[in-house]
Design a protein around this motif. Structure first.
Motif, PDB file in Angstrom:
ATOM      1  N   HIS A  57       0.833  -1.204   0.000  1.00  0.00           N
ATOM      2  CA  HIS A  57       0.000   0.000   0.000  1.00  0.00           C
ATOM      3  C   HIS A  57       0.868   1.255   0.000  1.00  0.00           C
ATOM      4  CE1 HIS A  57      -3.949  -2.095   1.367  1.00  0.00           C
ATOM      5  NE2 HIS A  57      -3.211  -2.859   0.595  1.00  0.00           N
ATOM      6  N   GLY A  58       1.789   1.241  -0.916  1.00  0.00           N
ATOM      7  CA  GLY A  58       2.675   2.353  -1.201  1.00  0.00           C
ATOM      8  C   GLY A  58       3.449   1.997  -2.448  1.00  0.00           C
ATOM      9  N   ASN A  77      -7.317   1.570  -1.673  1.00  0.00           N
ATOM     10  CA  ASN A  77      -7.061   1.175  -0.291  1.00  0.00           C
ATOM     11  C   ASN A  77      -8.360   1.156   0.513  1.00  0.00           C
ATOM     12  OD1 ASN A  77      -5.503   0.332   1.819  1.00  0.00           O
ATOM     13  ND2 ASN A  77      -4.492   2.287   2.172  1.00  0.00           N
ATOM     14  N   PHE A 120      -1.267   3.622   4.628  1.00  0.00           N
ATOM     15  CA  PHE A 120      -0.359   3.656   3.498  1.00  0.00           C
ATOM     16  C   PHE A 120       1.083   3.557   4.000  1.00  0.00           C
ATOM     17  CE2 PHE A 120      -4.040   5.805   1.605  1.00  0.00           C
ATOM     18  CZ  PHE A 120      -4.099   5.193   0.361  1.00  0.00           C
ATOM     19  N   ALA A 121       1.949   2.949   3.192  1.00  0.00           N
ATOM     20  CA  ALA A 121       3.377   2.918   3.514  1.00  0.00           C
ATOM     21  C   ALA A 121       3.993   4.288   3.273  1.00  0.00           C
ATOM     22  CB  ALA A 121       4.074   1.858   2.668  1.00  0.00           C
ATOM     23  N   LYS A 122       5.061   4.594   4.014  1.00  0.00           N
ATOM     24  CA  LYS A 122       5.821   5.827   3.864  1.00  0.00           C
ATOM     25  C   LYS A 122       7.294   5.474   3.753  1.00  0.00           C
ATOM     26  CE  LYS A 122       4.368   7.360   7.840  1.00  0.00           C
ATOM     27  NZ  LYS A 122       3.454   6.277   8.247  1.00  0.00           N
ATOM     28  N   SER A 164       8.861   3.659   6.520  1.00  0.00           N
ATOM     29  CA  SER A 164       8.442   2.281   6.765  1.00  0.00           C
ATOM     30  C   SER A 164       9.516   1.268   6.404  1.00  0.00           C
ATOM     31  CB  SER A 164       7.171   1.960   5.963  1.00  0.00           C
ATOM     32  OG  SER A 164       6.132   2.869   6.223  1.00  0.00           O
ATOM     33  N   SER A 178       2.174   7.583  -1.288  1.00  0.00           N
ATOM     34  CA  SER A 178       1.308   7.089  -0.213  1.00  0.00           C
ATOM     35  C   SER A 178      -0.146   7.463  -0.486  1.00  0.00           C
ATOM     36  CB  SER A 178       1.772   7.653   1.129  1.00  0.00           C
ATOM     37  OG  SER A 178       3.111   7.299   1.395  1.00  0.00           O
ATOM     38  N   GLN A 179      -0.669   6.965  -1.597  1.00  0.00           N
ATOM     39  CA  GLN A 179      -2.075   7.151  -1.936  1.00  0.00           C
ATOM     40  C   GLN A 179      -2.443   6.145  -3.012  1.00  0.00           C
ATOM     41  OE1 GLN A 179      -1.652  11.296  -3.945  1.00  0.00           O
ATOM     42  NE2 GLN A 179      -3.170  10.193  -5.174  1.00  0.00           N
TER      43      GLN A 179
END
Length: 469
Positions: free
Chosen positions: A362-363, A389, A395-397, A400, A425-426
Motif C-alpha cells: 500500500h505504497g 485502499n 499507506f506505507a511511507k 516504513s 502514499s495514496q
C-alpha cells in the motif's frame, strides 16, 4: 445471445494467440453455451463462431482460445451466451444456427515480435472492494481508477501491451472479523462483483490482463495465519482463483491431468516476464524455509541465467526489497537464504536489466540494489500499490523501510539499497514504458493525473568479442 455476466476478459495474448474469458448464467433445465466471433478491424466478414459449454463446476464460465492470428494486429470481437433448452447439441452444430450476436463490439491487439521497440505496461495491485451482505459497498470507489487506466490505454502514444496485476485483486477476507467469506458460493460472488464493475470490465475486455494471487485471495498473511479449520477455505479460495484469475493466463494452458502450478512466464519481443507464486508453495519449517518451492526456484534461476531477453521482469506478490522496519514474517525478509540465492545467481552470472515488480505494501516506490565489491551489479525494483485502499489500512511511507543497513552480507561483500524515487502514499497505478536505454515509470492517481515519474537506466547487452582463430 445475451451479454456476458462477467467479462469478456482478454487474457494471455501472444503474436498469434489469445485467450478470452466470459461467464454466462445457469438456466433451469437447459444447456448453456458461450460464443465468440472475431475479425480484423476493418474487415467486413466475421470468423465462424467459437463455442464452449458452460457448466456449474466452472461457475458457468469458459475460456475460448483463438489461434493463427496475425502479429501486431487489431481485432474486434463479439461475445455472449445462450441456452438451447433441454437439447444438448454438439458444438460444431451451433454456428449454422445463425445466432443473434450481441451488438457490443470489443477490440484487442496481438503482440508485436519486434525487438528494441518501446513497450508499455500498466502495473498495480491491491484493489479493495468491500462487500457487505454479498454486495459491494461504494463500488465506484474501487472501480474509479480503472476508468483512468482505460483512458490512458486509449490515448497513449506508446500502445500499452498488457495490464499486470500483482496480487490482492479481490479481498476474500475483507470483512474477516464481522462476516468472513469461507464458503465457495460467497467467494465466487465476490469475484463476480469485483470483475463486473463497469470500468474494470471495459478495460479487461480490450487490454491483455495477467494476474497472480497474494494473501487476500485466501486470508491475510496466508499460510502463516492458517488455522486447523482453514483447509476448506483454501480449497474454496483456490477453486475460485483458478476460474477467475488463472484460467485466462498462461497458467491456464497447463494439461488437465497435471497438478496445477500458478507461476508462469510470458514474453513480448525482447522483454520477458516471470510471474512467481510467492503464496501457495511456501515452506515455513525452520530447517528449510522457502517462499517459493524448489521447482519454482529452479525455474526462476534457469530463466534468469539462460533467457536471452534484453529486459527481465520478475514479478513477486510481496516485495523482494527493501525490507520493512516492522517484524514482518510475510515477505522475502523472512526467507533470507532463498532471497540471497537468487541475488547471488544474478550477480555471479552478471545478468543485466533485471527488474523486480511487486505490490502488497500500500505504497509505491522504486529502489536500486547494489553490491559493495561488484560495481557492475544492479537490480532495480518497481512497486505499485494500491489500486484502492481501505479506510481501515494505512499507506506505507519512506520511514516504513530499511535503507540504512545492508540487505544482506556475504564473504564477498554487502548488498545495499538506494532510493530512486519518492514513496507514493495514496491510491495509484504504475505506467511503465520500456525504451532502449531506460524504463520510464509514471505513477498516476485515480484520475490518471501524474503523481511522480522517474527514468530507470537500462544497460546495453554485453558486447560479443570477435572470435580469434
Amino acid at each position: 445471445m445475451l451479454k456476458p455476466t462477467v467479462g469478456p476478459i482478454v487474457g494471455h495474448t501472444t503474436f498469434q494467440h489469445a485467450r478470452l474469458f466470459l461467464r454466462g448464467a445457469p438456466v433451469t433445465n437447459a444447456w448453456v453455451f458461450a460464443g465468440l466471433r472475431y475479425r480484423r478491424t476493418g474487415d467486413p466478414n466475421w470468423s465462424k463462431g467459437f463455442f464452449a459449454e458452460l457448466t456449474t463446476d466452472r461457475d458457468m464460465s469458459a475460456v475460448i482460445a483463438l489461434h493463427d492470428l496475425a502479429s501486431d494486429t487489431e481485432y474486434e470481437y463479439q461475445a455472449g451466451w445462450f441456452n438451447t433448452g433441454n437439447t444438448r447439441p454438439a458444438l460444431e452444430t451451433l454456428d449454422p444456427l445463425k445466432l443473434q450476436w450481441p451488438r457490443e463490439t470489443y477490440r484487442f491487439r496481438t503482440a508485436s515480435s519486434k525487438a528494441c521497440t518501446p513497450r508499455s505496461y500498466i502495473v498495480g495491485s491491491c484493489r479493495y472492494l468491500r462487500m457487505t451482505l454479498g454486495l459491494p459497498s461504494a463500488p465506484a470507489k474501487g472501480d474509479r481508477i480503472f476508468a483512468a487506466i482505460k483512458r490512458l490505454a486509449d490515448t497513449s502514444s506508446s500502445a500499452i501491451s498488457a495490464l499486470v496485476m500483482t496480487g490482492d485483486q479481490v479481498y476474500v477476507d475483507d470483512m474477516n472479523v464481522v462476516a468472513p467469506d469461507r464458503d465457495y458460493p460467497d467467494i465466487l460472488a465476490k469475484y463476480r462483483a469485483a470483475f463486473s464493475q463497469p470500468h474494470i470490465r471495459a478495460l479487461m475486455a480490450s487490454l491483455p490482463t495477467y494476474m497472480i494471487l497474494d494473501d487476500h485471495e485466501i486470508e491475510d498473511n496466508w499460510p502463516a495465519n492458517a488455522g486447523g479449520n482453514d483447509n476448506s477455505l483454501y480449497r474454496n479460495a483456490m477453486a475460485a482463483y483458478e476460474i477467475y484469475q488463472a484460467s485466462h493466463g498462461p497458467a491456464g494452458e497447463q494439461p488437465d491431468d497435471q497438478p496445477p502450478h500458478y507461476w508462469y512466464q510470458f514474453a513480448q519481443g525482447d522483454i520477458e516476464w516471470f510471474v512467481m507464486d510467492t503464496r501457495t508453495r511456501r515452506n515455513l519449517s525452520a530447517d528449510d524455509r522457502r517462499i517459493i518451492d524448489a521447482d519454482q526456484e529452479q525455474a526462476v534461476l534457469k530463466w534468469l541465467i539462460h533467457s536471452p531477453a534484453r529486459v527481465k521482469m520478475l514479478v513477486t506478490g510481496v516485495m523482494l526489497f527493501p525490507d520493512s522496519k516492522g517484524n514482518d514474517s510475510d515477505t522475502w525478509k523472512a526467507f533470507p537464504e532463498q532471497r540471497l540465492r537468487i541475488l547471488e545467481s544474478i550477480r555471479l552470472h552478471k545478468i543485466r536489466n533485471v527488474l523486480i515488480i511487486s505490490g502488497d505494501v500500500h505504497g509505491s516506490l522504486t529502489s536500486r540494489l547494489r553490491h559493495t565489491a561488484d560495481p557492475d551489479f544492479e537490480v532495480q525494483t518497481i512497486v505499485s500499490s494500491p489500486f484502492c485502499n481501505s479506510a481501515w489500512l494505512p499507506f506505507a511511507k519512506s520511514s516504513s523501510f530499511i535503507l540504512d543497513q545492508p540487505l544482506a552480507k556475504t564473504a564477498a561483500g554487502d548488498y545495499y539499497l538506494e532510493w530512486t524515487s519518492e514513496v507514493i502514499s495514496q491510491d495509484n497505478f504504475a505506467h511503465l514504458t520500456v525504451h532502449t536505454e531506460h524504463i520510464r515509470v509514471e505513477y498516476r492517481d485515480p484520475d490518471g493525473d501524474l503523481l511522480y515519474s522517474v527514468n530507470l537506466p537500462l544497460h546495453p547487452p554485453p558486447q560479443t568479442l570477435p572470435l580469434v582463430v
